[in-house]
Design a protein around this motif. Structure first.
Motif, PDB file in Angstrom:
ATOM      1  N   UNK A  16       0.803  -1.211   0.000  1.00  0.00           N
ATOM      2  CA  UNK A  16       0.000   0.000   0.000  1.00  0.00           C
ATOM      3  C   UNK A  16       0.834   1.257   0.000  1.00  0.00           C
ATOM      4  N   UNK A  17       0.217   2.359  -0.402  1.00  0.00           N
ATOM      5  CA  UNK A  17       0.943   3.626  -0.516  1.00  0.00           C
ATOM      6  C   UNK A  17       1.464   4.109   0.826  1.00  0.00           C
ATOM      7  N   UNK A  18       0.746   3.794   1.921  1.00  0.00           N
ATOM      8  CA  UNK A  18       1.194   4.236   3.233  1.00  0.00           C
ATOM      9  C   UNK A  18       2.501   3.613   3.673  1.00  0.00           C
ATOM     10  N   UNK A  19       2.896   2.515   3.021  1.00  0.00           N
ATOM     11  CA  UNK A  19       4.135   1.835   3.394  1.00  0.00           C
ATOM     12  C   UNK A  19       5.349   2.335   2.632  1.00  0.00           C
ATOM     13  N   UNK A  20       5.149   3.018   1.516  1.00  0.00           N
ATOM     14  CA  UNK A  20       6.298   3.391   0.689  1.00  0.00           C
ATOM     15  C   UNK A  20       6.498   4.906   0.587  1.00  0.00           C
ATOM     16  N   UNK A  21       5.714   5.671   1.343  1.00  0.00           N
ATOM     17  CA  UNK A  21       5.909   7.110   1.354  1.00  0.00           C
ATOM     18  C   UNK A  21       5.999   7.600   2.795  1.00  0.00           C
ATOM     19  N   UNK A  22       6.762   8.655   2.986  1.00  0.00           N
ATOM     20  CA  UNK A  22       6.886   9.266   4.306  1.00  0.00           C
ATOM     21  C   UNK A  22       5.682  10.160   4.567  1.00  0.00           C
ATOM     22  N   UNK A  23       5.476  10.592   5.825  1.00  0.00           N
ATOM     23  CA  UNK A  23       4.367  11.518   6.105  1.00  0.00           C
ATOM     24  C   UNK A  23       4.458  12.812   5.305  1.00  0.00           C
ATOM     25  N   UNK A  24       5.682  13.173   4.874  1.00  0.00           N
ATOM     26  CA  UNK A  24       5.855  14.399   4.082  1.00  0.00           C
ATOM     27  C   UNK A  24       5.567  14.178   2.604  1.00  0.00           C
ATOM     28  N   UNK A  25       5.282  12.942   2.227  1.00  0.00           N
ATOM     29  CA  UNK A  25       4.947  12.669   0.832  1.00  0.00           C
ATOM     30  C   UNK A  25       6.107  12.197  -0.020  1.00  0.00           C
ATOM     31  N   UNK A  26       7.280  11.994   0.577  1.00  0.00           N
ATOM     32  CA  UNK A  26       8.429  11.513  -0.181  1.00  0.00           C
ATOM     33  C   UNK A  26       8.495   9.992  -0.150  1.00  0.00           C
ATOM     34  N   UNK A  27       9.263   9.430  -1.062  1.00  0.00           N
ATOM     35  CA  UNK A  27       9.451   7.984  -1.094  1.00  0.00           C
ATOM     36  C   UNK A  27      10.192   7.533   0.157  1.00  0.00           C
ATOM     37  N   UNK A  28       9.696   6.496   0.799  1.00  0.00           N
ATOM     38  CA  UNK A  28      10.377   5.886   1.941  1.00  0.00           C
ATOM     39  C   UNK A  28      11.394   4.899   1.393  1.00  0.00           C
ATOM     40  N   UNK A  29      12.587   5.429   1.114  1.00  0.00           N
ATOM     41  CA  UNK A  29      13.590   4.631   0.414  1.00  0.00           C
ATOM     42  C   UNK A  29      14.037   3.421   1.223  1.00  0.00           C
ATOM     43  N   UNK A  30      14.163   3.562   2.521  1.00  0.00           N
ATOM     44  CA  UNK A  30      14.581   2.426   3.344  1.00  0.00           C
ATOM     45  C   UNK A  30      13.585   1.275   3.238  1.00  0.00           C
ATOM     46  N   UNK A  31      12.290   1.602   3.285  1.00  0.00           N
ATOM     47  CA  UNK A  31      11.269   0.563   3.204  1.00  0.00           C
ATOM     48  C   UNK A  31      11.282  -0.113   1.836  1.00  0.00           C
ATOM     49  N   UNK A  32      11.337   0.687   0.775  1.00  0.00           N
ATOM     50  CA  UNK A  32      11.318   0.116  -0.573  1.00  0.00           C
ATOM     51  C   UNK A  32      12.551  -0.735  -0.817  1.00  0.00           C
ATOM     52  N   UNK A  33      13.699  -0.310  -0.298  1.00  0.00           N
ATOM     53  CA  UNK A  33      14.921  -1.107  -0.443  1.00  0.00           C
ATOM     54  C   UNK A  33      14.764  -2.473   0.222  1.00  0.00           C
ATOM     55  N   UNK A  34      14.131  -2.483   1.396  1.00  0.00           N
ATOM     56  CA  UNK A  34      13.921  -3.754   2.089  1.00  0.00           C
ATOM     57  C   UNK A  34      12.987  -4.673   1.300  1.00  0.00           C
ATOM     58  N   UNK A  53       1.948  -2.490  -6.589  1.00  0.00           N
ATOM     59  CA  UNK A  53       2.363  -1.373  -5.748  1.00  0.00           C
ATOM     60  C   UNK A  53       1.477  -0.156  -5.949  1.00  0.00           C
ATOM     61  N   UNK A  54       0.917   0.337  -4.858  1.00  0.00           N
ATOM     62  CA  UNK A  54       0.243   1.625  -4.859  1.00  0.00           C
ATOM     63  C   UNK A  54       1.297   2.724  -4.729  1.00  0.00           C
ATOM     64  N   UNK A  55       0.841   3.973  -4.698  1.00  0.00           N
ATOM     65  CA  UNK A  55       1.750   5.061  -4.383  1.00  0.00           C
ATOM     66  C   UNK A  55       1.918   6.136  -5.423  1.00  0.00           C
ATOM     67  N   UNK A  56       1.434   5.928  -6.639  1.00  0.00           N
ATOM     68  CA  UNK A  56       1.667   6.910  -7.695  1.00  0.00           C
ATOM     69  C   UNK A  56       1.038   8.263  -7.351  1.00  0.00           C
TER      70      UNK A  56
END
Length: 376
Positions: A16-34, A53-56
């Motif tokens: 879901x999109x909530x897992x791959x973006x930060x609260x500020x709206x940026x990509x959560x790179x650490x999560x996506x890398x994992x 993958x959601x998030x677009x």
């Protein structure tokens, strides 16, 4: 250990999109890398992997200086166009660190509603898998409107499972799985580790929980499990915020909810397309005798068992079959339009030609074009 370890050959993972973006709206790179590391490792171990993958839209909103989901479709589609390129570029980069090739697939419901496009999508995905490429699938929000939307990526992930004959669906969200109540509101809520029978009680339970992020909510995830179960697919709902969660679920070591498919067995590819890829254009209400004939005796639907026609539809459209208590129990392809059925409702098949001037079929819905829905 919350469930027995199962061999997995073809896995669909939905993030879901909530897992791959930060609260500020940026990509959560650490999560996506994992996620990339775990899926790339599985692929090298011989597991065939498809990522939904959601998030677009979520990643495109900051560029448009939007703090929340826009109300207008045009802004949503613009955000999707911006965010999707950002999303796939980073997936390519992060999967590349583990020497894993990926490919982008964007789908709308119309792609699966048309039988030819459905088979083309299936062939494309099968080919990518054969060449050790991980397909990354998202709804094509840039062009989607209500008529061609899946509704949420939980439903999309289940339909992808049906499309490519996966054996396992893993839906990652922000909690451990399905609870007896909303754990954020009820301190006595307990995790339900195994669901062996996805019945209306479980659906009602999921409908009372509101903790999952995204459009689908927990109810949407349960509906996705129902769709996947029609193909004999096991579904896991797990906490994507936990490290190595994908690996731990497959190893049987994670706290999660494991939803078993029905014991009745899997549907054929064509039946899955009829029952779950098509959107119903209308509803046929039948009497108890007709319902019994369809669900127990395995017969076709005849006009004599129909008591009401709802909405307008044409020959060949998908329609729901419901009983008098409004329970949807089947979906099928009709041999007559709604206007024709209004003329022959409740009539014996011998009267069809007299009333309509011709009789192409005895059956309103032939058994071969009828799918019984689960949780009847």
């Amino acid at each position: 250990m919350t469930q027995s370890q199962r061999p997995v050959q073809r896995l669909v993972v939905k993030i879901g999109s909530g897992l791959i973006r930060t609260p500020e709206g940026r990509l959560n790179e650490d999560a996506v890398r994992q996620y990339a590391k775990q899926l790339a490792t599985l692929r090298k171990q011989g597991v065939e992997v498809i990522l939904v993958s959601s998030g677009a839209i979520a990643l495109g909103l900051p560029v448009l200086q939007q703090q929340r989901m826009p109300r207008t479709i045009a802004l949503q589609q613009a955000a999707a166009a911006i965010g999707q390129s950002h999303l796939i570029r980073n997936y390519e980069r992060l999967f590349g660190r583990f020497d894993q090739q990926v490919a982008q697939i964007l789908l709308t419901h119309a792609d699966l509603r048309d039988r030819g496009r459905y088979l083309n999508a299936r062939n494309t995905l099968q080919t990518l898998i054969a060449y050790n490429v991980i397909p990354i699938i998202n709804e094509n929000d840039t062009v989607s409107v209500d008529e061609i939307r899946f509704g949420d990526n939980d439903s999309l992930s289940a339909m992808v499972c049906n499309l490519i004959d996966a054996d396992t669906l893993m839906i990652l969200t922000d909690i451990d799985g399905l609870y007896s109540a909303d754990p954020r509101l009820d301190p006595d809520a307990v995790l339900i580790p195994v669901v062996e029978n996805l019945d209306r009680r479980i659906e009602a339970l999921a409908g009372r929980t509101t903790h999952a992020t995204g459009r689908g909510g927990m109810y949407g995830k349960i509906q996705a499990a129902k769709i996947a179960g029609a193909s004999g697919i096991h579904t896991y709902i797990a906490n994507g915020l936990k490290p190595d969660i994908i690996t731990q679920v497959l190893d049987g070591e994670a706290r999660c909810t494991h939803i078993h498919p029905p014991v009745a067995g899997k549907l054929s590819s064509r039946k899955r397309w009829i029952g779950y890829a098509l959107k119903a254009k209308g509803t046929i209400v039948v009497d108890d005798g007709a319902k019994h004939a369809l669900t127990i005796q395995g017969k076709s639907l005849l006009p004599s068992g129909i008591i009401e026609i709802r909405e307008d539809f044409d020959f060949g459209d998908a329609v729901y079959c419901t009983d008098a208590s409004e329970t949807r129990f089947a979906q099928g392809l009709v041999n007559y339009s709604s206007q024709e059925l209004l003329a022959i409702i409740g009539q014996h098949t011998s009267r069809i030609e007299t009333i309509l001037g011709q009789k192409a079929y005895d059956e309103v819905i032939h058994r071969d074009n009828l799918v019984l829905l689960s949780s009847v």
